[in-house]
Write an enzyme that holds these catalytic residues in place. Sequence first.
Site, PDB file in Angstrom:
ATOM      1  N   TRP A  81       0.628  -1.433   0.269  1.00 44.53           N
ATOM      2  CA  TRP A  81      -0.171   0.018  -0.151  1.00 44.53           C
ATOM      3  C   TRP A  81       0.685   1.726  -0.609  1.00 44.53           C
ATOM      4  O   TRP A  81       0.403   2.216   0.011  1.00 44.53           O
ATOM      5  CB  TRP A  81      -0.901   0.145   1.133  1.00 44.53           C
ATOM      6  CG  TRP A  81      -0.689  -0.823   2.260  1.00 44.53           C
ATOM      7  CD1 TRP A  81       0.357   0.483   2.822  1.00 44.53           C
ATOM      8  CD2 TRP A  81      -0.399  -1.960   3.019  1.00 44.53           C
ATOM      9  NE1 TRP A  81       1.041  -0.161   4.760  1.00 44.53           N
ATOM     10  CE2 TRP A  81       0.664  -1.361   3.941  1.00 44.53           C
ATOM     11  CE3 TRP A  81      -0.771  -2.758   2.803  1.00 44.53           C
ATOM     12  CZ2 TRP A  81       0.988  -2.546   4.826  1.00 44.53           C
ATOM     13  CZ3 TRP A  81      -0.432  -4.085   3.891  1.00 44.53           C
ATOM     14  CH2 TRP A  81       0.195  -4.151   4.905  1.00 44.53           C
TER      15      TRP A  81
ATOM     16  N   GLU B 100      -5.160   0.800   5.281  1.00 44.04           N
ATOM     17  CA  GLU B 100      -6.344   1.554   6.825  1.00 44.04           C
ATOM     18  C   GLU B 100      -6.750   0.644   7.596  1.00 44.04           C
ATOM     19  O   GLU B 100      -6.848   0.532   8.589  1.00 44.04           O
ATOM     20  CB  GLU B 100      -6.788   3.249   6.304  1.00 44.04           C
ATOM     21  CG  GLU B 100      -5.566   3.909   6.169  1.00 44.04           C
ATOM     22  CD  GLU B 100      -4.099   3.268   7.176  1.00 44.04           C
ATOM     23  OE1 GLU B 100      -4.069   3.248   7.797  1.00 44.04           O
ATOM     24  OE2 GLU B 100      -3.130   4.733   6.673  1.00 44.04           O
TER      25      GLU B 100
ATOM     26  N   LEU C 190      -9.307 -12.306  10.473  1.00 42.04           N
ATOM     27  CA  LEU C 190      -9.046 -11.476  11.018  1.00 42.04           C
ATOM     28  C   LEU C 190      -9.375 -10.837  11.724  1.00 42.04           C
ATOM     29  O   LEU C 190      -8.643  -9.523  12.115  1.00 42.04           O
ATOM     30  CB  LEU C 190      -8.672 -11.120   9.735  1.00 42.04           C
ATOM     31  CG  LEU C 190      -8.482  -9.334   9.638  1.00 42.04           C
ATOM     32  CD1 LEU C 190      -6.298  -9.495   9.521  1.00 42.04           C
ATOM     33  CD2 LEU C 190      -8.165  -8.492   8.612  1.00 42.04           C
ATOM     34  N   GLY C 191     -10.626 -11.167  12.574  1.00 41.27           N
ATOM     35  CA  GLY C 191     -11.112 -10.485  13.886  1.00 41.27           C
ATOM     36  C   GLY C 191     -11.912  -9.326  13.168  1.00 41.27           C
ATOM     37  O   GLY C 191     -11.591  -8.760  12.110  1.00 41.27           O
TER      38      GLY C 191
ATOM     39  N   TYR D 250      -8.363   8.762  12.471  1.00 44.45           N
ATOM     40  CA  TYR D 250      -7.315   7.988  12.738  1.00 44.45           C
ATOM     41  C   TYR D 250      -7.097   8.665  11.267  1.00 44.45           C
ATOM     42  O   TYR D 250      -6.325   8.499  10.248  1.00 44.45           O
ATOM     43  CB  TYR D 250      -6.995   6.833  13.174  1.00 44.45           C
ATOM     44  CG  TYR D 250      -5.970   6.266  12.700  1.00 44.45           C
ATOM     45  CD1 TYR D 250      -4.555   6.689  12.798  1.00 44.45           C
ATOM     46  CD2 TYR D 250      -5.781   4.832  11.139  1.00 44.45           C
ATOM     47  CE1 TYR D 250      -3.403   5.749  11.838  1.00 44.45           C
ATOM     48  CE2 TYR D 250      -5.487   4.456  10.983  1.00 44.45           C
ATOM     49  CZ  TYR D 250      -4.048   5.078  11.071  1.00 44.45           C
ATOM     50  OH  TYR D 250      -2.990   4.253  10.280  1.00 44.45           O
TER      51      TYR D 250
ATOM     52  N   ASP E 230      -2.001   7.148  15.318  1.00 47.36           N
ATOM     53  CA  ASP E 230      -2.234   5.773  16.706  1.00 47.36           C
ATOM     54  C   ASP E 230      -1.874   5.861  17.244  1.00 47.36           C
ATOM     55  O   ASP E 230      -1.325   6.284  18.162  1.00 47.36           O
ATOM     56  CB  ASP E 230      -2.216   5.191  15.006  1.00 47.36           C
ATOM     57  CG  ASP E 230      -1.066   4.869  14.907  1.00 47.36           C
ATOM     58  OD1 ASP E 230      -0.134   5.485  15.205  1.00 47.36           O
ATOM     59  OD2 ASP E 230      -0.042   3.863  14.049  1.00 47.36           O
TER      60      ASP E 230
ATOM     61  N   CYS F 177      18.996   5.503  19.374  1.00 46.15           N
ATOM     62  CA  CYS F 177      17.909   6.826  18.809  1.00 46.15           C
ATOM     63  C   CYS F 177      18.086   8.164  18.609  1.00 46.15           C
ATOM     64  O   CYS F 177      18.943   8.424  19.176  1.00 46.15           O
ATOM     65  CB  CYS F 177      16.293   7.264  20.098  1.00 46.15           C
ATOM     66  SG  CYS F 177      15.416   7.420  19.757  1.00 46.15           S
TER      67      CYS F 177
ATOM     68  N   CYS G 227      14.362  14.009  23.617  1.00 53.93           N
ATOM     69  CA  CYS G 227      13.213  12.852  23.827  1.00 53.93           C
ATOM     70  C   CYS G 227      13.005  13.284  26.020  1.00 53.93           C
ATOM     71  O   CYS G 227      13.891  12.501  26.367  1.00 53.93           O
ATOM     72  CB  CYS G 227      13.311  11.533  23.837  1.00 53.93           C
ATOM     73  SG  CYS G 227      12.092  10.568  24.736  1.00 53.93           S
TER      74      CYS G 227
END
Length: 369
Positions: free
Chosen positions: A37, A50, A93-94, A133, A151, A215, A221
Amino acid sequence: MQIFIYLEQFFLNQPVTMNFSGEITAWYISNKRELPWRETADPYKIWVSEIILQQTRVVQGLGYYERFIKAFPDVHSLARATTDQVMRLWQGLGYYSRAVYLHEAAQHIMKELGGEIPDSYRELIRIRGIGEYTAAAIASIAFQEPVPLIDGNVFRVIARLFNLPYEIGTAKAKKVTGEIAERILDPKRPGLHNQAMMEFGALHCVIKNPDCNNCILRNECLSFLNNNVKNRPVKKKRVKKAQRYFNYLVVRSGNSILMRKRNGKDIWKYLYDFPVIETPALEDPAGIIASEEWKYHFKDTGPPVQEVTPVFKHVLSHQIIHIRFFILQPEHFSGFHSKDYKWVNLSGRNKPAVPKPIHNFLSSYAFKH
DNA sequence: AAAACGGGGGC
DNA sequence: GCCCCAGTTTT
């Protein structure tokens, strides 16, 4: 406003780049996964991806996406499909409402919107199955609308970057995270930015044991600088799961088996299972056979029971179901006349979509006639 | 605001 | 066994 406290704290402590979008996007370009995608600009495919990826890991959704797009390559073909065809592709898949809404939305788009998928956040979010979302994802990725999205990954990344103490799902968390997401967004390339934020959360700023020492944002952060990463984001407490007890009646005739389409108020909407006697607690097989429901279905003592399986435990998001199958001798049935009941030929094509425990049962029990 | 809605993978 | 995932709708 609370957000300014955190942002201010950030500005005071860290007079550095602050170009989160630039840093994370650069990271994304060299670290992202190649996914189907991401190779398309087709809003339909991005929409389907999505929906499939809601509450679902990429590795689990990938095959479903491929099969779904192959079967229904555009809105038109999806709109023309039957519910059973769509559910069959969603089987296993639920969260089956996603498939129902996706299908309904495709029909709505064909009928009311001239076959064109809406191209703005404001229009997209009006479609059932598309929430905040997903509307932001489609709008930004397919149509380059400058809207941020949040998300689970983005929420975690922002909660850690700004050391936010708000519990997942609360209005406060939503408000503050949304304001920060809006600030961080690069309005010139919202799709890239949003995907970069999510991929950074999925691959680097992971839930457990993130590699903070390596990171790119370790100097910016706040939760890392305050040694508080393991407490961010603040998780909500678990819900207690209800226990249910299903006694399935496996009724056969020839090559066919009696199945029942589940309706919408309960779990597994539009999937097929068997006639069931549900009890409030675990009961002996003898108790089930002596029950009023059994007598109601079978008039008298009912057909001979060929086999009673052990009790299988099946865990759902909000329920734990204890399932036992009563395999009845063939040709000994009577009253199942509702339109929800249907004889299904197990050796035929186009078998109905079934929930996991039914699938497991049908795979393990071979029937001899 | 909370509950309901699946299934799987990581530890 | 526990946690939670490329969330949304219903109550």
